[in-house]
Design an enzyme around this catalytic site. Structure first.
Site, PDB file in Angstrom:
ATOM      1  N   CYS A  11       9.186   8.252 -14.726  1.00  0.00           N
ATOM      2  CA  CYS A  11      10.577   8.542 -15.053  1.00  0.00           C
ATOM      3  C   CYS A  11      10.964   9.903 -14.499  1.00  0.00           C
ATOM      4  CB  CYS A  11      10.812   8.487 -16.563  1.00  0.00           C
ATOM      5  SG  CYS A  11       9.940   9.774 -17.491  1.00  0.00           S
ATOM      6  N   CYS A  64       9.141  12.903 -15.913  1.00  0.00           N
ATOM      7  CA  CYS A  64       7.814  13.125 -15.332  1.00  0.00           C
ATOM      8  C   CYS A  64       7.928  13.926 -14.031  1.00  0.00           C
ATOM      9  CB  CYS A  64       7.124  11.794 -15.061  1.00  0.00           C
ATOM     10  SG  CYS A  64       6.789  10.808 -16.528  1.00  0.00           S
ATOM     11  N   ASP A  74      19.628   3.280  16.084  1.00  0.00           N
ATOM     12  CA  ASP A  74      18.911   3.551  17.320  1.00  0.00           C
ATOM     13  C   ASP A  74      19.292   2.430  18.292  1.00  0.00           C
ATOM     14  OD1 ASP A  74      16.925   4.624  19.103  1.00  0.00           O
ATOM     15  OD2 ASP A  74      15.637   2.955  18.514  1.00  0.00           O
ATOM     16  N   ASP A 115      13.565   1.854  14.969  1.00  0.00           N
ATOM     17  CA  ASP A 115      12.284   1.156  15.006  1.00  0.00           C
ATOM     18  C   ASP A 115      11.154   1.931  15.659  1.00  0.00           C
ATOM     19  OD1 ASP A 115      13.191   0.995  17.704  1.00  0.00           O
ATOM     20  OD2 ASP A 115      11.852  -0.702  18.014  1.00  0.00           O
ATOM     21  N   ASP A 171      11.918   7.660  15.618  1.00  0.00           N
ATOM     22  CA  ASP A 171      12.916   7.495  14.561  1.00  0.00           C
ATOM     23  C   ASP A 171      12.361   7.760  13.167  1.00  0.00           C
ATOM     24  OD1 ASP A 171      14.945   6.630  16.363  1.00  0.00           O
ATOM     25  OD2 ASP A 171      14.018   4.649  16.401  1.00  0.00           O
TER      26      ASP A 171
END
Length: 719
Positions: A37, A40, A439, A617, A621
């Site tokens: 959470c 934390c 891209d 990809d 990138d």
């Protein structure tokens, strides 16, 4: 990984670089298996940054990981001890072996869920007889049987909540585990006391129902993030482990980390360069797509600079090392990805934000109910039953399921369309997107060139014969074009490939060449092309263009219709980028960008308050993918790019990107509806429990009803 690492130089050169800590490379990684959470995360980061010698610390809840930048004076064990004292167990983690949450965690969670569900159903069956009027010995027998089933089942299944509550209390803080554990423990202990000595009602089924639905929420949450992996690890895997160093005693194989500036290394065709350097011998074609995004091989000759991670395609090289080890461009890019990946954990989910103020309120209400009823009725046992009912009826099952249930429904729908979500907060961030950056190569295009224009007749036959002697992607495109046109290869003898230039041979006594403009005598106009020269005739041009990915233009149009700005950032040449931008309808396009340039552009957009979705990809990138507000990578891309993304596009059709934004916005609406449903439930149920009108069993049934309601609302999204 230990010791300070120098990547600050690269980041310091980048526009938009902010704090020094953000530019430093993390040198300690810790695994925090129990964080779940926002409280934390805040506790872990505050604890770590309070340690002398720690420059910065970032926690990624999805990957249960902390990345720490230090001044070199802090040991991982000391940080683990400080986190342990704060109620957050931690273990050192090797940055080179970062991975996804293991299947063991899911198996353990499903085992606890299954046991809780099995026990809950059996105890409910026994409770039917008790609540139907069974009395005396029969009633006692059924309650004892319920106790025999419930106590061990709760002790095992609810252990994560008990352990989390103990850690939080030891650290002097309240987390959502505290009221959950308190409600389960009080309901179980009070029911056990009733079964053994009392004549009242036992509520084992209430404790089991509470445990079951909360575990279901955690299982759904884990299911949405278990595919998350570390992009930094994938990048590190691209580093060459060994190199052939040329010394006075001849060639020797050494670890690439042992290379020093001035060393000379031999790189054969098909090998990846182990360090940054300068070519001193040999000519070749280099595949630089890993670092620049440019898919077309680049000719390289003596005097040209090369970088670690580039692949030698055709000719043997001797390279003089100019940067090695952690100083290479590949290593610095890995560091950028690691830092950007950790920064993503700054995003707080809707459920975490709603739950931040929930735990203290639950305790206050239960305490007020207990004190008030003890004072009013003078019966501590009755007051405790009401307090338990308040704890149960306010337990955050609906809140815990509100977001994960929607995530699972939306994830399933997108998966059927070919998009796999790999981040637990991907939908929420996709819904906030107002700018989409693509891209080019491998994203808007397939990465495979095709012949756009070519001469016919014997010239095409000669070109095909020469192209069949090369493994170059452009040569493959020419062969496919000739084959589709029904043109057979001419008879060409003495065919040979000249690295970095092209292919030549002899046709009817004349020398014929197919390759680069400078080698064949063609006129280089900046556009992608091959040239064929027959003898002394004027060279003929074979124009190349990239094939658009299906749905690329439709995706851009749909994103614009959804109110998103669309841009194209690429490492490719200007003319090629402008061509693709025109064909897809993108008005804003930039070419020739290095990875750090793309990252700087995204940081500039973020500074303007834009929420950017990056779609890319290549290895070039990954830093931008990790730093973007949300990220999508095609399944055909590199593992590193897929790992840095929040979603992986498994289908060829790019139009699902626009659909993902639309579905994510609808999912956000469902999430907010669920949170409001949970709030409305509490607004009605809490007063009912406070006035003593709800027993723990009724409270458990009401809590279960709210959980089912938000789940059904979430399922509407999957249709």
């Amino acid at each position: 990984m230990s010791g300070a690492c120098a990547c600050g130089g690269l980041a310091a050169e980048m526009p938009g670089a902010s704090a020094p800590a953000a530019d430093a490379r993390p040198d300690i990684a810790l695994h925090l298996p129990t964080i779940h959470c926002a409280a934390c995360i805040a506790t872990a980061e505050r604890t770590l940054t309070d340690v002398p010698g720690v420059i910065s610390a970032r926690v990624n809840m999805g990957l249960k990981r902390a990345l720490i930048v230090t001044d070199g004076s802090v040991a991982a064990d000391a940080l683990c001890a400080r986190l342990e004292a704060a109620g957050l167990p931690a273990q050192p983690l090797d940055l080179a072996r970062l991975g996804k949450p293991g299947d063991a965690e899911m198996r353990a969670l499903l085992m606890r869920l299954g046991i809780a569900g099995f026990a809950m159903m059996n105890v409910m069956l026994l409770s039917v007889a008790v609540w139907s009027g069974a009395a005396d010995a029969t009633r006692s027998l059924f309650q004892l049987l319920s106790a025999a089933i419930s106590v061990p089942a709760i002790a095992y299944s609810a252990r994560p909540f008990f352990a989390g509550a103990v850690r939080s209390l030891r650290a002097g803080r309240l987390s959502m585990d505290v009221p959950i554990a308190l409600a389960i423990a009080l309901a179980t202990l009070m029911s056990l006391a009733e079964a053994l000595w009392g004549a009242g009602h036992a509520w084992f089924e209430a404790a089991l129902s509470l445990t079951f639905f909360l575990l279901a929420g955690r299982a759904l949450d884990l299911a949405t993030r278990r595919a998350a992996r570390s992009a930094a690890a994938e990048l590190a895997a691209l580093d060459v482990g060994t190199a052939t160093r040329l010394g006075s005693d001849g060639p020797e194989t050494v670890p690439s980390a042992a290379l020093r500036v001035g060393d000379r290394v031999r790189v054969l065709p098909g090998q990846r360069l182990p360090a940054d350097g300068r070519i001193v011998e040999g000519e070749t074609d280099l595949d630089r797509s890993a670092l620049t995004g440019e898919t077309a091989p680049v000719a390289a000759a003596p005097g040209d600079d090369v970088a670690a991670g580039e692949t030698n395609l055709t000719g043997a090289l001797v390279v003089e090392v100019t940067s090695a080890g952690q100083d290479t461009r590949l290593a610095r890019l890995t560091a950028l990805v690691a830092v950007a990946e950790s920064a993503r954990s700054r995003y707080t989910s809707l459920a975490d934000r709603a739950g931040g103020v929930y735990a203290p309120l639950v305790h206050i209400l239960a305490a007020v109910a207990f004190v008030a009823w003890w004072w009013i009725a003078g019966d501590a046992w009755h007051a405790l039953a009401i307090a338990i009912a308040v704890l149960i009826i306010t337990c955050p099952c609906a809140l815990g399921l509100a977001v994960p249930a929607v995530s699972v429904a939306a994830s399933g729908r997108l998966f059927r369309r070919g998009l796999l979500l790999t981040s637990s907060t991907a939908l929420e961030r996709l819904a906030e997107v107002d700018t989409v950056v693509f891209d080019k190569t491998g994203t808007l295009t397939t990465g495979t060139p095709r012949i756009a224009d070519a001469p016919d007749g014997p010239e095409l036959a000669i070109a095909r014969a020469l192209a069949e002697g090369s493994g170059h992607p452009a040569a493959g495109a020419l062969v496919r074009h000739a084959r589709a046109a029904g043109v057979e290869a001419a008879t060409v003898s003495d065919r040979r490939e000249v690295p970095g230039r092209g292919v030549e041979g002899t046709w009817r006594g004349q020398t014929v060449r197919l390759g680069r403009a400078a080698w064949t005598g063609g006129e280089d106009d900046g556009r992608s092309a091959m040239w064929l020269r027959i003898g002394t005739e004027t060279p003929l041009r074979f124009g190349l263009e990239e094939t658009l990915r299906p749905g690329a233009a439709e995706a851009v149009a749909a994103l614009r219709a959804a109110g998103c700005d669309v841009a194209l950032l690429s490492g490719d040449g200007r003319l090629a980028v402008e061509d693709v931008a025109a064909r897809t309808g993108i008005a804003e396009a930039e070419a020739g960008l290095a990875p750090e340039d793309k990252l700087a552009r995204l940081e500039a957009l973020a500074a303007e308050g834009r929420r950017v979705l990056m779609v890319g990809d290549g290895l070039n990138d990954t830093a931008a993918l990790s730093a973007a507000h949300a990220a999508i990578a095609p399944g055909s891309g590199l593992d590193a790019a897929r790992s840095a993304a929040d979603a992986v596009l498994m289908a060829e059709d790019l139009s699902v990107v626009a659909e993902a934004v639309t579905i994510a916005r609808r999912a956000r609406t469902r999430m907010r509806q669920n949170l409001w449903l949970a709030a409305a439930y509490n607004a009605i149920a809490i007063p009912v429990a406070l006035v003593g009108a709800a027993t723990p069993l009724i409270a458990a049934l009401a809590m279960s009803t709210s959980s089912v309601t938000v789940s059904l609302n979430a399922m509407r999204l999957g249709r």
